[in-house]
Design a protein around this motif. Structure first.
Motif, PDB file in Angstrom:
ATOM      1  N   UNK A  73       4.420 -11.848   6.308  1.00  0.00           N
ATOM      2  CA  UNK A  73       4.784 -12.906   7.220  1.00  0.00           C
ATOM      3  C   UNK A  73       4.388 -12.828   8.608  1.00  0.00           C
ATOM      4  N   UNK A  74       4.103 -11.519   8.999  1.00  0.00           N
ATOM      5  CA  UNK A  74       3.489 -11.325  10.446  1.00  0.00           C
ATOM      6  C   UNK A  74       1.800 -11.743  10.317  1.00  0.00           C
ATOM      7  N   UNK A  75       1.365 -11.886   9.075  1.00  0.00           N
ATOM      8  CA  UNK A  75       0.223 -12.156   9.199  1.00  0.00           C
ATOM      9  C   UNK A  75      -0.125 -13.779   8.931  1.00  0.00           C
ATOM     10  N   UNK A  76       0.469 -14.323   8.091  1.00  0.00           N
ATOM     11  CA  UNK A  76       0.495 -15.712   7.814  1.00  0.00           C
ATOM     12  C   UNK A  76       1.464 -16.633   8.685  1.00  0.00           C
ATOM     13  N   UNK A  77       2.362 -16.330   8.883  1.00  0.00           N
ATOM     14  CA  UNK A  77       3.420 -17.144   9.730  1.00  0.00           C
ATOM     15  C   UNK A  77       4.021 -16.515  10.962  1.00  0.00           C
TER      16      UNK A  77
END
Lengths: 87, 296
Positions: free
Chosen positions: B29-33
């Protein structure tokens, strides 16, 4: 215990039995994570867009679920003794 | 000599994150959103355009958001992101020049006419002969153009009648008059910038986005008709003469309506086919039938 026979323990067991969520982004992280960095690089644009679209939909669902849980009506525990707060 | 154990910490933590589904999900989530906790309602107008654009696209255009995040991860510059997001939103039917304009809601053009404004005539000298038929003569005025009281009523009566004609060219003239007298029914064409500014802007919610796209699309279609109608009048003297004749008759009718300022004039107007087009037959104005019914 609820009216249909569910206890806190059965609910907990049910939730723990759910398979771990697997999203495309998680698979990419697991398979392509570089040894010297946090996030993979060089992934095809279409794959990235698919992963982002999927995870954005997931986080939105999770956010809405969190809001719904935060607004649940309180349930009075009439048969549950709470000794810590006894006067 | 053994390596510093602190240097192994990263590898150890990376392994833990990879093997634990919960941590792996949080990492993904931190990477993609990265904006998943932000909400458009929490954004302040002072935020930079890109931040607002990312929050807005995340909610209203998830695929554009995905494309933007992918570009951020690929090292795209702010200028490239601005170009990408503006281009994609424009392609969906909402013209956008800069990301800054997103912060106040959906930006809408205001192409409406303020006949009292002398600057309008400098930008549109082609409409001067038409407006002269309605008693509007901006060349005599410097600061505010005087528009006769009956001009709007006459203009709207003529537009209403023309828009009911089967001949496309007359309908296009009708749209031109509807634009000039602010009665097209489309806010983009009926409101000038000042009046548009007084209306609360449309939000970036899906329902408002769909409405804005429809509004802009309709305005573009009508504007194409307006331009065609004005050109046809300029190049077809017989059509212009017929318009002049009907406008004259409307003004005469208005003069006979003493004391009935609120009523629209009911008059039979005829618009006969002109030129070599398909030449739809002229139709009697329904107002006339209504007039007959009322009289009966």
């Amino acid at each position: 215990m609820s009216a249909n026979g569910w206890t806190t323990e059965t609910l907990r067991e049910c939730l723990l039995a759910l398979p771990p969520l697997e999203l495309k982004g998680m698979a990419l992280l697991r398979e392509r994570r570089p040894a010297d960095g946090f996030f993979p690089a060089g992934i095809p644009r279409t794959t990235m867009v698919e992963a982002i679209t999927e995870i954005t939909a997931y986080t939105e669902r999770a956010r809405r679920m969190g809001e719904a849980l935060a607004n649940l009506a309180p349930i009075p525990l009439l048969t549950q003794p709470v000794l810590e707060y006894g006067l | 000599m053994t390596a510093n154990p602190l240097l192994d910490t990263y590898t150890f933590l990376a392994g833990v994150v990879r093997d634990d589904p919960f941590l792996l999900l949080a990492n993904a989530v931190a990477w993609l959103d990265p904006l998943w906790t932000l909400d458009a309602d929490d954004m302040e107008l002072e935020e930079d355009g890109l931040s607002i654009a990312l929050v807005v696209t995340r909610r209203a255009f998830p695929d554009i958001y995905a494309g933007a995040v992918e570009r951020i991860r690929a090292g795209a510059s702010e200028g490239e992101l601005d170009h990408f997001i503006c281009g994609e939103i424009t392609r969906r039917g909402i013209p956008l020049d800069t990301l800054e304009s997103m912060s106040y809601g959906i930006p809408l053009d205001a192409a409406g006419v303020l006949l009292e404004d002398p600057d309008f005539y400098g930008q549109h000298p082609d409409v001067l002969p038409i407006l002269a038929l309605f008693g509007i003569d901006p060349e005599r005025e410097m600061y505010t153009v005087e528009v006769p009281d009956a001009a709007y009523k006459a203009g709207r009566t003529a537009a209403d009648s023309l828009l009911k004609q089967p001949d496309e060219r007359w309908r296009q003239v009708g749209w031109a008059l509807a634009w000039l007298f602010s009665c097209s029914g489309n806010s983009i064409l009926d409101l000038d910038y000042e009046n548009m500014s007084e209306i609360p802007p449309l939000s970036w919610e899906a329902e408002d986005v769909a409405f804005a796209v429809e509004l802009i699309e309709e305005a573009n279609g009508i504007m194409a008709d307006i331009n065609a109608g004005l050109k046809w009048l300029q190049t077809t003297p017989a059509a212009f003469d017929q318009l002049a004749d009907n406008v004259r008759r409307i003004f005469q009718k208005i003069k006979t309506m003493k004391g009935k300022t609120g009523d629209d004039p009911r008059i039979r107007l005829e618009w006969t086919p002109v030129g070599d087009g398909d030449g739809g037959a002229a139709v009697a104005d329904p107002e006339f039938l209504q007039f007959r019914r009322d009289a009966a």
